[in-house]
Motif scaffolding. Sequence first.
Motif, PDB file in Angstrom:
ATOM      1  N   GLU A 214      -1.461  46.882   6.750  1.00 31.45           N
ATOM      2  CA  GLU A 214      -2.721  47.614   6.708  1.00 31.45           C
ATOM      3  C   GLU A 214      -2.530  49.082   7.046  1.00 31.45           C
ATOM      4  O   GLU A 214      -3.210  49.960   6.499  1.00 31.45           O
ATOM      5  CB  GLU A 214      -3.726  46.983   7.673  1.00 31.45           C
ATOM      6  N   HIS A 215      -1.605  49.359   7.940  1.00 30.92           N
ATOM      7  CA  HIS A 215      -1.338  50.749   8.313  1.00 30.92           C
ATOM      8  C   HIS A 215      -0.830  51.541   7.107  1.00 30.92           C
ATOM      9  O   HIS A 215      -1.165  52.718   6.950  1.00 30.92           O
ATOM     10  CB  HIS A 215      -0.307  50.813   9.442  1.00 30.92           C
ATOM     11  N   LEU A 216      -0.006  50.909   6.275  1.00 26.23           N
ATOM     12  CA  LEU A 216       0.482  51.600   5.083  1.00 26.23           C
ATOM     13  C   LEU A 216      -0.642  51.810   4.079  1.00 26.23           C
ATOM     14  O   LEU A 216      -0.706  52.855   3.426  1.00 26.23           O
ATOM     15  CB  LEU A 216       1.640  50.823   4.443  1.00 26.23           C
ATOM     16  N   TYR A 217      -1.531  50.832   3.956  1.00 24.53           N
ATOM     17  CA  TYR A 217      -2.673  51.014   3.074  1.00 24.53           C
ATOM     18  C   TYR A 217      -3.508  52.208   3.532  1.00 24.53           C
ATOM     19  O   TYR A 217      -3.917  53.050   2.715  1.00 24.53           O
ATOM     20  CB  TYR A 217      -3.546  49.750   3.047  1.00 24.53           C
ATOM     21  N   GLN A 218      -3.746  52.300   4.820  1.00 28.15           N
ATOM     22  CA  GLN A 218      -4.561  53.390   5.350  1.00 28.15           C
ATOM     23  C   GLN A 218      -3.940  54.750   5.055  1.00 28.15           C
ATOM     24  O   GLN A 218      -4.626  55.681   4.636  1.00 28.15           O
ATOM     25  CB  GLN A 218      -4.744  53.217   6.860  1.00 28.15           C
ATOM     26  N   VAL A 219      -2.637  54.870   5.277  1.00 24.65           N
ATOM     27  CA  VAL A 219      -2.016  56.184   5.133  1.00 24.65           C
ATOM     28  C   VAL A 219      -1.811  56.560   3.664  1.00 24.65           C
ATOM     29  O   VAL A 219      -1.863  57.740   3.306  1.00 24.65           O
ATOM     30  CB  VAL A 219      -0.705  56.260   5.940  1.00 24.65           C
ATOM     31  N   LEU A 220      -1.598  55.559   2.804  1.00 25.48           N
ATOM     32  CA  LEU A 220      -1.365  55.848   1.389  1.00 25.48           C
ATOM     33  C   LEU A 220      -2.677  55.998   0.620  1.00 25.48           C
ATOM     34  O   LEU A 220      -2.842  56.924  -0.180  1.00 25.48           O
ATOM     35  CB  LEU A 220      -0.516  54.741   0.764  1.00 25.48           C
ATOM     36  N   ALA A 221      -3.621  55.109   0.854  1.00 25.59           N
ATOM     37  CA  ALA A 221      -4.863  55.115   0.081  1.00 25.59           C
ATOM     38  C   ALA A 221      -5.925  56.025   0.681  1.00 25.59           C
ATOM     39  O   ALA A 221      -6.724  56.606  -0.049  1.00 25.59           O
ATOM     40  CB  ALA A 221      -5.406  53.685  -0.026  1.00 25.59           C
ATOM     41  N   GLU A 222      -5.951  56.119   2.004  1.00 21.62           N
ATOM     42  CA  GLU A 222      -7.018  56.879   2.661  1.00 21.62           C
ATOM     43  C   GLU A 222      -6.573  58.277   3.096  1.00 21.62           C
ATOM     44  O   GLU A 222      -7.329  59.237   2.961  1.00 21.62           O
ATOM     45  CB  GLU A 222      -7.541  56.086   3.852  1.00 21.62           C
ATOM     46  N   ALA A 223      -5.355  58.391   3.630  1.00 20.62           N
ATOM     47  CA  ALA A 223      -4.869  59.697   4.088  1.00 20.62           C
ATOM     48  C   ALA A 223      -4.071  60.430   3.013  1.00 20.62           C
ATOM     49  O   ALA A 223      -3.591  61.534   3.249  1.00 20.62           O
ATOM     50  CB  ALA A 223      -4.027  59.532   5.357  1.00 20.62           C
ATOM     51  N   ARG A 224      -3.897  59.789   1.854  1.00 18.05           N
ATOM     52  CA  ARG A 224      -3.343  60.430   0.648  1.00 18.05           C
ATOM     53  C   ARG A 224      -1.872  60.810   0.749  1.00 18.05           C
ATOM     54  O   ARG A 224      -1.415  61.736   0.083  1.00 18.05           O
ATOM     55  CB  ARG A 224      -4.179  61.661   0.277  1.00 18.05           C
ATOM     56  N   ALA A 225      -1.112  60.108   1.582  1.00 19.90           N
ATOM     57  CA  ALA A 225       0.338  60.327   1.594  1.00 19.90           C
ATOM     58  C   ALA A 225       0.937  59.809   0.291  1.00 19.90           C
ATOM     59  O   ALA A 225       0.413  58.878  -0.330  1.00 19.90           O
ATOM     60  CB  ALA A 225       0.972  59.617   2.787  1.00 19.90           C
ATOM     61  N   ASP A 226       2.029  60.415  -0.123  1.00 21.87           N
ATOM     62  CA  ASP A 226       2.714  59.982  -1.339  1.00 21.87           C
ATOM     63  C   ASP A 226       3.707  58.863  -1.071  1.00 21.87           C
ATOM     64  O   ASP A 226       4.098  58.131  -1.985  1.00 21.87           O
ATOM     65  CB  ASP A 226       3.456  61.172  -1.957  1.00 21.87           C
ATOM     66  N   ALA A 227       4.123  58.739   0.180  1.00 22.23           N
ATOM     67  CA  ALA A 227       5.094  57.716   0.561  1.00 22.23           C
ATOM     68  C   ALA A 227       4.934  57.425   2.040  1.00 22.23           C
ATOM     69  O   ALA A 227       4.333  58.209   2.782  1.00 22.23           O
ATOM     70  CB  ALA A 227       6.521  58.192   0.261  1.00 22.23           C
ATOM     71  N   ALA A 228       5.464  56.282   2.469  1.00 22.39           N
ATOM     72  CA  ALA A 228       5.374  55.900   3.875  1.00 22.39           C
ATOM     73  C   ALA A 228       6.742  55.468   4.370  1.00 22.39           C
ATOM     74  O   ALA A 228       7.413  54.632   3.749  1.00 22.39           O
ATOM     75  CB  ALA A 228       4.364  54.774   4.051  1.00 22.39           C
TER      76      ALA A 228
END
Length: 259
Positions: A214-228
Amino acid sequence: MLSRRIIPCLDVRDGKTTKGIRFKGNVDIGDPIAMARFYYEEGADELVFYDITASSDHRPIMIDVVRQVAGEIFIPFSVGGGIRTVEDMREVLLAGAEKVSVNSAAVKNPGLISEGAKAFGNQCIVLGMDVKRVETSAKIPSGYEIVINGGRIYTGIDALWWAKEAERLGAGEICLNSIDADGTQEGYELNLTRMISESVGIPVIASGGAGHPEHLYQVLAEARADAALIASMTHYGTYTVRQIKEYLNERGVKVRMVW
């Protein structure tokens, strides 16, 4: 839309992969060469290798270990730690890396970014940013300060300003590590990631805090990071790269599925 990348990170000290919390209390957890091969076979999109004490010890990177890791994987490979000159960059690239990550040395000598970009292309130059949340001030208006030498030295440089400046100088990518979140497995620093991602035109890799898909979903989909970047959650076997990608795929995040 480009696929979001899942990138295991190997922090290496004295030839061993190590992990700490907020840059402290590191313990050795494995052989970086074997771990690199494991992550490649698991379907990781890239791999990051940091020689975490090279800068603070004022020594060159462990080039033999870099060369051995490069021989085990066939995915993009980014290497950082102790890279101070264009010649250091060249040595790392010749050892098998596709990208070089500069952090402390770039803060001390920003021209290193533009020199590296001119010599090898922007796509090869990654700016590593170790960032600490601080009180907002005239000097640090974003409330996030750049810290160097493995979290030991506060620079008085505003993180948002530095990200924009690095892009101007020719960095092709930013690896954004939150010291506050590092190793906690409590989630990425979403506010910081969103702020940087929305302010630059180059890819941003979020780093520090992953503990659940879920943390990766948040940072990729919501915080708009290109990679995690991931470490603890897979290093200790809590999740696999495949499980993370399947979770993200089910939630509508485009990732590279290789099985």
